[in-house]
Design an enzyme around this catalytic site. Structure first.
Site, short mmCIF file in Angstrom:
data_model
loop_
_atom_site.label_atom_id
_atom_site.label_comp_id
_atom_site.label_asym_id
_atom_site.label_seq_id
_atom_site.Cartn_x
_atom_site.Cartn_y
_atom_site.Cartn_z
N ASP A 14 11.32 8.84 21.12
CA ASP A 14 11.25 8.23 22.45
C ASP A 14 10.01 7.38 22.64
O ASP A 14 10.08 6.26 23.14
CB ASP A 14 11.31 9.31 23.54
N ARG A 94 -1.06 18.61 29.41
CA ARG A 94 -0.85 17.32 30.08
C ARG A 94 -2.12 16.81 30.78
O ARG A 94 -2.47 15.65 30.62
CB ARG A 94 0.34 17.39 31.06
N ASP A 123 6.84 17.55 33.17
CA ASP A 123 5.76 16.81 32.51
C ASP A 123 5.50 15.45 33.15
O ASP A 123 4.36 15.02 33.26
CB ASP A 123 6.06 16.67 31.01
N SER A 174 14.20 20.48 21.88
CA SER A 174 13.02 19.73 22.32
C SER A 174 11.86 20.71 22.30
O SER A 174 11.89 21.74 22.96
CB SER A 174 13.27 19.19 23.73
#
Ligand code: ARG
Length: 404
Positions: A14, A94, A123, A174
């Site tokens: 991605d 994050r 996220d 994922s």
């Protein structure tokens, strides 16, 4: 807006397509920033991939120490587990990544920060709210949310433009990983009734054949030693994770309430985080005064929620961290952790140079230092309100008594 954007780059499909797509479709110059938070992998290759996908610059930053000191330490002080179970693995990395995105944006004169998250997860919230908190003037670009193409089409795009990716059409999970643990989603796990297949796990495969003990030492709430020997924080987290993981301890399988209102089935393995929280909590039992300990427990839940929700850089999270830090002054000592194959972890002992446990007060032996005569009046006054209430109601009521 400056025509430059700083992208949180993982090296995966991605974000590789995002580099190319933002250049081709949005006319942006992309600076790719890959942050090492302990996920492992070949960062030279990650850097080369970003450049091959069309990034004008690719930066790799080692943030493991920073993640441990600035994010894990306050989180451990708060014993923070979201919904009582999830040790905030992705929620902690994050904001570290955001710090570096903003710093690189300043350095390269970029006007925006970009990420590769979809519109369904937490996220995106953490990237965007975090960025706005540190740099309210920067724009946000979320290409994956904009392009709305399927995974097949994304692979097709990468192939058409000869982007270097590891093609795995059957990649089913994922996965997000850092030094605090590993999160696994998608595939068969999307059925909350289906048990997770053994092959989703990597940190908690039981290899130990016999039980063993580990002594974790804390200094003011921070883990500093193993079996009496000083160990640096990043290494200590890894070693505790290896030890606890080797008996199969540290798995979490839960349905979790995301910030965006979606319930999702999440599987985690977080042997280090869960073992350290268990040990730290236990040491607090020995070293925190009762009222402080009880109030702290109430606030721990709030801390976890704020971290989960992407509010790391909020004034409330910061104030709560100051409260937590002030409680840790005497959380010093050692905890005996017993591990046994099959996933068992038990705290079997604890000691501190300044324990609140006082043998002379606690013992039922005759040679104690407790003034028994104090108890009578204390207990009478403690119960006086309830006694008065009961007398005025005309009690003992027969319905409160056991039936014969
Ligand atoms: N549900 C977890 C969280 O919100 C894990 C997210 C994992 N992220 C990922 N890109 N797979 O913190």
């Amino acid at each position: 807006m400056t025509r430059r954007v700083v992208l949180a780059y993982s090296g995966g499909l991605d974000t590789s397509v995002a580099v190319h797509w933002m250049g081709a479709e949005l006319g942006l110059e992309v600076i790719a920033v890959a942050v090492d938070v302990g996920q492992g992998g070949d960062f030279d290759r990650t850097r080369r991939r970003a450049l091959a996908a069309g990034a004008v610059e690719a930066v790799v930053i080692d943030a493991k120490q920073e993640l441990a000191e600035d994010f894990v330490v306050p989180t451990l002080a708060a014993n923070a587990l979201y919904e009582g179970r999830y040790p905030l693995v992705s929620a902690l990395s994050r904001p570290v990544i955001v710090r570096h995105l903003v710093a690189e944006a300043r350095k390269h004169g970029a006007g925006a920060v970009a990420h590769g998250c979809t519109g369904k997860g937490n996220d995106q919230v953490r990237f965007e709210v975090g960025t706005r908190a540190l740099a309210p003037d920067l724009d946000i670009v979320a290409p994956v949310r904009l392009w709305r193409i399927t995974r097949e089409e994304t692979i097709g795009y990468a192939e058409r433009h000869a982007l270097p990716i590891t093609i795995s059409r059957d990649r089913i999970y994922s996965i997000d990983e850092n030094l605090w643990g590993r999160a696994i989603e998608c595939g068969v796990l999307e059925d909350p009734w289906a048990a997770p297949p053994e092959d989703v796990f990597s940190l908690t495969r039981a290899t130990a054949t016999a039980p063993f003990e580990l002594v974790i030492g804390f200094e003011q709430g921070v883990p500093v030693s193993l079996d009496g020997a000083p160990v640096g924080l990043v290494e200590l987290i890894a070693k505790v994770g290896e030890a606890a993981g080797s008996v199969g301890y540290g798995r979490i399988d839960m349905v979790e309430g995301r910030r965006v209102g979606i319930k999702s089935r999440e599987v985690y393995e977080s042997p280090a985080a869960l073992a350290l929280v268990a040990a730290h909590r236990d040491l607090e039992g020995l070293t925190l005064e009762r009222e402080l300990a009880h109030e702290k427990m109430r606030l721990e839940h709030r801390f976890a929620e704020l971290a989960y929700d992407g509010m790391w850089f909020s004034p409330l999270r910061e104030a709560l961290s100051q409260f937590m830090a002030s409680t840790q002054r005497h959380v010093t000592g050692e905890v005996r952790v017993a591990l046994s194959p099959g996933g068992g972890l038990e705290i079997v002992g604890r000691r501190s140079p300044r324990p609140l446990y006082d043998y002379g007060l606690a013992t039922y032996d005759s040679a104690d230092s407790f003034r028994h005569s104090d108890a009578e009046g204390f207990v009478r006054l403690f119960g006086l309100g309830v006694q008065t209430w009961a007398a005025k109601q005309g009690i003992g009521r027969s319905e409160d008594l056991p039936e014969r």
